[in-house]
Enzyme design. Structure first.
Site, PDB file in Angstrom:
ATOM      1  N   TYR A 115    -126.675 -37.332 -66.724  1.00 42.67           N
ATOM      2  CA  TYR A 115    -127.865 -38.181 -66.607  1.00 42.67           C
ATOM      3  C   TYR A 115    -127.602 -39.442 -65.782  1.00 42.67           C
ATOM      4  CZ  TYR A 115    -131.948 -40.853 -68.215  1.00 42.67           C
ATOM      5  OH  TYR A 115    -133.103 -41.589 -68.287  1.00 42.67           O
ATOM      6  N   ALA A 126    -135.786 -39.912 -62.647  1.00 35.74           N
ATOM      7  CA  ALA A 126    -134.880 -39.007 -63.358  1.00 35.74           C
ATOM      8  C   ALA A 126    -135.516 -38.414 -64.599  1.00 35.74           C
ATOM      9  CB  ALA A 126    -133.601 -39.759 -63.747  1.00 35.74           C
ATOM     10  N   GLU A 127    -136.473 -39.143 -65.182  1.00 33.90           N
ATOM     11  CA  GLU A 127    -137.097 -38.673 -66.418  1.00 33.90           C
ATOM     12  C   GLU A 127    -138.202 -37.644 -66.172  1.00 33.90           C
ATOM     13  OE1 GLU A 127    -136.661 -39.136 -69.672  1.00 33.90           O
ATOM     14  OE2 GLU A 127    -134.851 -40.337 -69.395  1.00 33.90           O
ATOM     15  N   SER A 128    -139.117 -37.963 -65.270  1.00 36.39           N
ATOM     16  CA  SER A 128    -140.325 -37.140 -65.132  1.00 36.39           C
ATOM     17  C   SER A 128    -140.774 -36.930 -63.695  1.00 36.39           C
ATOM     18  CB  SER A 128    -141.479 -37.806 -65.893  1.00 36.39           C
ATOM     19  OG  SER A 128    -141.808 -39.056 -65.271  1.00 36.39           O
TER      20      SER A 128
END
Length: 558
Positions: free
Chosen positions: A282, A176-178
């Site tokens: 998120y 989800a971040e990168s």
């Protein structure tokens, strides 16, 4: 109507006060309603510290030694599929997708409650959908790419998270971040597969400066991320809120709890008043990712190989090591070294700390041999510069694009004074100045075929003239771009020449030569195949000396 008369000094003070208010409002207005658009780890107490580290344009950003942000030529932008909101997918859920959504059992022990909100379903569809022709859509292709990219790191991340006793769900947080990209930079300045902001990264033990950015070290950053997540869970005692804080900062989530009067993430996000849109999306995005990874084969993805071994080993790299030369000595191409060690931002390691570099296991011994005797290797990651009249630290810094503080650190200089003729070491700028492979091969060939030894006072122009070849031919034959850094004793290859130029090779005999009309030092040296500098030295002459017809010169020949 009475008119209030105000004295001049008081009137001036009022005008100044009003102008101050107007300017203050104008400065704040653009940021009042701003909402973050890219995933980045931040903390509630770092607002002021991070204010100078935020970029509002579309360029990739990186942190320089001073802490300011500049475009990062060595970084990569976040994948666009990591946007704050998943687009609507027109296709209906397939029976297989419906089955997976209804499935409650899993191979992994999920410790996060998977609440299937509308946002959750939208992300699930986006990352798993195929078009009407059965081809992968953009979101699905991105997820396939992330699975492949994560392959070398997943077993390591799982081991660290298991050792710390955290939920194994967190293994998939970097999706989800990168998209599990160690070199990713967000527009806000977050970096690495865990997307740490500079302030938070330093707070949890990561070096972030001109030399190195350990937020991009997938191994070291994993330990820092686990430390940070542990602290967030201790603060909020709830993983949904901890994840929200990982995205928005603990300060912002703490204020949202206080304002909303509840400590349930899903209840809080029913209103848009408390958390930004990205943070409201998120946690559902992470939960959708978790649902997918526990059903990869059912959804047509390749399963994760938890036994994958990249066969890498870490080696301790002392401060100031020439990484370019170490990679060359180990037989690892520079691009491969960069891929394996994305944290390094230069071709030289940070001068004052020991870092770890990862190399293929069969390359470790040559690397250790190089590190034991670094003086025996060419310093390809450095160049030397001779200070000229009028030079200053500022001018040299601008010329080579290296911060003044770094130049002083590398050269162990504390004074602001420079003297003409003084030599400085200039660290290379990373891959932008890395030695080109074809040029390096030319230099190696020239070294093997060398037939000339550089002497004191030599220049490329004089050597080329003495051997009747063009300057460009001489440079090309030796893989040189400039003659600025010729060294006494350096070996050069003269095309079409014979071995010469060295006063110490073989037994030499002296002969006496009488200068004729029209002779020059260069013509005489070429006639006897000797170095012009040696000819001057043997006869106590300088380059500015005049020779006359009838004058006798001593020449040493084989």
């Amino acid at each position: 109507m009475r008119v209030l008369r105000v004295k001049a000094p008081l009137r001036a003070a009022l005008v100044l006060f009003c102008l101050t208010l107007l300017l203050g409002c104008a400065a704040k207005a653009p940021n009042q309603s701003a909402e973050p658009e890219s995933a980045a780890v931040s903390s509630g107490n770092e607002t002021a510290a991070e204010a100078v580290e935020t970029s509002s344009d579309n360029q990739t950003v990186a942190v320089e030694e001073s802490g300011s942000v500049s475009p990062a030529t060595e970084g990569e932008r976040l994948d666009p599929e990591l946007a704050a909101e998943a687009p609507e997918i027109p296709q209906e859920l397939t029976p297989q997708q419906e089955k997976v959504l209804e499935e409650k059992t899993s191979e992994l022990e999920f410790e996060l409650d998977v609440k299937e909100t509308e946002t959750f379903v939208r992300y699930f569809k986006y990352f798993t959908a195929r078009d009407s022709q059965g081809r992968s859509t953009r979101g699905r292709r991105a997820f396939e790419r992330w699975l492949e990219r994560a392959r070398p790191y997943l077993p390591y991340v799982r081991e660290v998270i298991r050792q710390r006793g955290l939920p194994e769900d967190l293994i998939f947080l970097p999706f989800a971040e990168s998209g599990y990209n160690p070199k990713a930079y967000s527009r806000a300045g977050a970096a690495g597969m865990w997307q740490f902001m500079p302030f938070t990264g330093r707070k949890y033990g990561l070096e972030v400066d001109w030399w190195i950015d350990q937020r991009r070290d997938p191994y070291k950053a994993t330990h820092s991320a686990v430390d940070y997540l542990t602290r967030l869970h201790e603060m909020f005692d709830d993983w949904h809120l901890a994840l929200a804080a990982y995205n928005a900062g603990e300060g912002r989530v703490g204020r949202a709890i206080k304002r909303s009067g509840c400590n349930d993430y899903f209840e809080m996000t029913e209103s848009r008043r408390y958390l930004p849109r990205e943070t409201r999306n998120y946690v559902p995005k992470i939960l959708a990712i978790l649902k997918i990874v526990k059903n990869l084969e059912e959804l047509g993805f390749k399963p994760i190989d938890w036994n994958y071994d990249p066969k890498l080993k870490a080696v301790d790299v002392p401060g100031g090591t020439d990484l370019l030369a170490m990679a060359d000595a180990s037989g690892v191409p520079w691009k491969e070294f960069e891929r394996l060690n994305p944290a390094y931002r230069r071709t030289v390691s940070p001068p004052d700390i020991t870092t770890k570099a990862r190399l293929p296991q069969d390359k470790i011994q040559p690397a250790l041999a190089y590190l034991e005797k670094p003086e025996s290797r060419p310093y390809a990651g450095y160049s030397r510069y001779k200070v000229r009249s009028g030079d200053s630290w500022w001018r040299i810094s601008r010329r080579f694009h290296v911060p003044i503080a770094v130049l002083k650190q590398v050269n162990k200089r504390y004074s602001n004074l420079l003297k003409p003729g003084q030599w400085l070491t200039i660290p290379a700028q990373g891959k932008a100045l890395a030695v080109d492979t074809s040029v390096e091969k030319t230099r190696q060939v020239a070294k093997r075929r060398a037939n000339y030894t550089v002497c004191s006072g030599d220049t490329l122009w004089e050597i080329a003239r003495a051997h009747q070849i063009s300057l460009s031919s001489l440079k090309q034959a030796n893989g040189l771009t400039s003659g600025r850094y010729l060294r006494v004793g350096q070996k050069l290859y003269i095309p079409g020449g014979v071995v010469g130029g060295s006063s110490g090779s073989g037994d030499l005999r002296e002969i006496t030569y009488q200068v004729r009309r029209g002779d020059t030092i260069w013509a005489i040296a070429r006639r006897y195949n000797v170095n012009p500098s040696h000819l001057l030295s043997w006869n106590n002459l300088t380059r500015h000396s005049i020779i006359r017809p009838g004058q006798e010169l001593t020449i040493k020949v084989d």
